[in-house]
Design an enzyme around this catalytic site. Structure first.
Site, short mmCIF file in Angstrom:
data_model
loop_
_atom_site.label_atom_id
_atom_site.label_comp_id
_atom_site.label_asym_id
_atom_site.label_seq_id
_atom_site.Cartn_x
_atom_site.Cartn_y
_atom_site.Cartn_z
N LYS A 96 17.99 -16.41 32.58
CA LYS A 96 18.09 -15.38 31.63
C LYS A 96 18.93 -14.53 32.04
CE LYS A 96 13.08 -15.97 31.09
NZ LYS A 96 12.76 -17.02 32.86
O1 LIG Z 1 9.38 -16.02 27.95
C1 LIG Z 1 9.09 -16.40 28.81
C2 LIG Z 1 10.26 -16.88 29.48
C3 LIG Z 1 10.21 -18.19 30.60
N1 LIG Z 1 9.38 -18.05 30.76
C4 LIG Z 1 10.26 -18.90 31.73
O2 LIG Z 1 9.41 -20.43 31.67
C5 LIG Z 1 8.72 -21.08 32.64
C6 LIG Z 1 6.73 -21.76 32.54
O3 LIG Z 1 6.56 -22.53 33.18
P1 LIG Z 1 4.86 -22.11 33.80
O4 LIG Z 1 4.32 -23.42 34.55
O5 LIG Z 1 5.29 -23.55 32.57
O6 LIG Z 1 4.23 -21.88 33.16
C7 LIG Z 1 8.83 -20.63 33.59
O7 LIG Z 1 10.12 -20.62 34.49
C8 LIG Z 1 8.82 -18.85 33.13
O8 LIG Z 1 9.73 -18.29 34.31
C9 LIG Z 1 8.24 -18.29 30.62
O9 LIG Z 1 7.05 -18.57 31.07
N2 LIG Z 1 7.76 -17.17 29.65
#
Ligand SMILES: O=c1ccn([C@@H]2O[C@H](COP(=O)(O)O)[C@@H](O)[C@H]2O)c(=O)[nH]1
Length: 279
Positions: A96
């Site tokens: 990001k």
């Molecule tokens: O809007 C957003 C953008 C990025 N993320 C990222 O994705 C993963 C989600 O992890 P889970 O374990 O599937 O919840 C994580 O790295 C976040 O930083 C997001 O969740 N939402």
């Protein structure tokens, strides 16, 4: 040179529409019987790469969980990126990044220039210094067949107050981001190289994604509560561009390689069924 959009389109056709996030949370390391240290981190990511590297279209390492361990963690991120790319997976680094344009140019060199040790297929970017400030990333990505995924409507509940605020032109901040990315992808076939991040948790928001012509990364599935069945509500008629992303939901199944494969196959089947049905 093939564009990122073309490479992603092929990877999804061959391996299915799935992005697996690599998020080595301390709690996951403990659950896997690993220490919360650099050796534990390395065992964790090698296990994921060996179990899933040859069958998942896109991996999304979360940079923060590697940076936590300083330069040795970043070295593991670097070698993991290589390991995954060597077995034909695409790597979307979730860092990001975003800043004034001259600094964005340095991020572009760090991640989107093939001569960099940290080169990845695509990078997540934050547009809150203005979408135009990300131009050096878009230019470097276009020059080398890379991609950029820009935050539009994030999966966390706090995102809405900023992203759905209305600009002086009457559009929401998110719609402005969506429209600018749509411009970059105009005319691209089979898919543009510039994607958006739209959380699977957000429900129906009324945003118009119909002209994006690029990938729509959907985090928020699994651990954050959304399921594949929520995708039609969020994406409406634009489901064919959705790249569902799961991190903990798949990683929780480890460290057994067969269990990791079964978890990835299960979520991929759920998504394929929903995305193919169009509703
Ligand atoms: O809007 C957003 C953008 C990025 N993320 C990222 O994705 C993963 C989600 O992890 P889970 O374990 O599937 O919840 C994580 O790295 C976040 O930083 C997001 O969740 N939402």
């Amino acid at each position: 040179m093939e564009t990122f959009g073309t490479r992603l389109h092929r990877a999804v056709a061959e391996r299915g529409p799935l992005c697996v996030g690599i998020d080595p949370h301390p709690g996951l390391l403990a659950r896997w019987g690993l220490e919360d240290d650099v050796d534990g981190l390395e065992r964790f990511v090698r296990t994921v790469a060996e179990a899933l590297g040859d069958r998942v279209a896109v991996f999304k390492p979360q940079s923060a969980f590697f940076e936590r361990f300083g330069s040795r963690g970043v070295a593991i991120l670097e070698s993991t990126i290589r390991q995954l790319r060597d077995v034909g997976a695409l790597v979307l680094l979730d860092a990001k990044r975003g800043d004034i344009g001259s600094t964005v140019a340095a991020y572009a060199s760090a991640y989107l220039d093939p001569s960099s040790p940290m080169y990845v297929d695509a990078l997540t970017a934050s547009p809150y210094l203005g979408v135009g400030s990300l131009a050096p990333m878009f230019e470097t990505a276009a020059a080398h067949g890379g991609g950029v995924f820009v935050l539009a409507l994030t999966s966390n509940p706090e995102g809405a107050e900023v992203q759905r605020a209305v600009t002086s032109g009457g559009r929401t901040v998110a719609q402005l981001v969506i429209d600018e990315i749509s411009q970059l992808n105009r005319g691209a076939e089979p898919l543009g190289s510039f994607g958006l991040v739209v959380g699977a948790t957000i429900g129906a928001t009324g945003h118009d994604l119909s002209r994006v012509n690029g990938p729509l990364l959907a985090p928020g599935l699994g651990a954050q509560g959304a399921t594949a069945a929520d995708l039609p509500t969020v994406f409406g008629p634009n489901l064919s561009a959705v790249l569902p992303s799961y991190s903990r939901e798949v990683l929780n199944a480890g460290p057994d390689a067969d269990a990791l494969r079964a978890a990835a196959a299960r979520v991929a089947a759920d998504c394929r069924r929903i995305l193919a049905s169009g509703h």
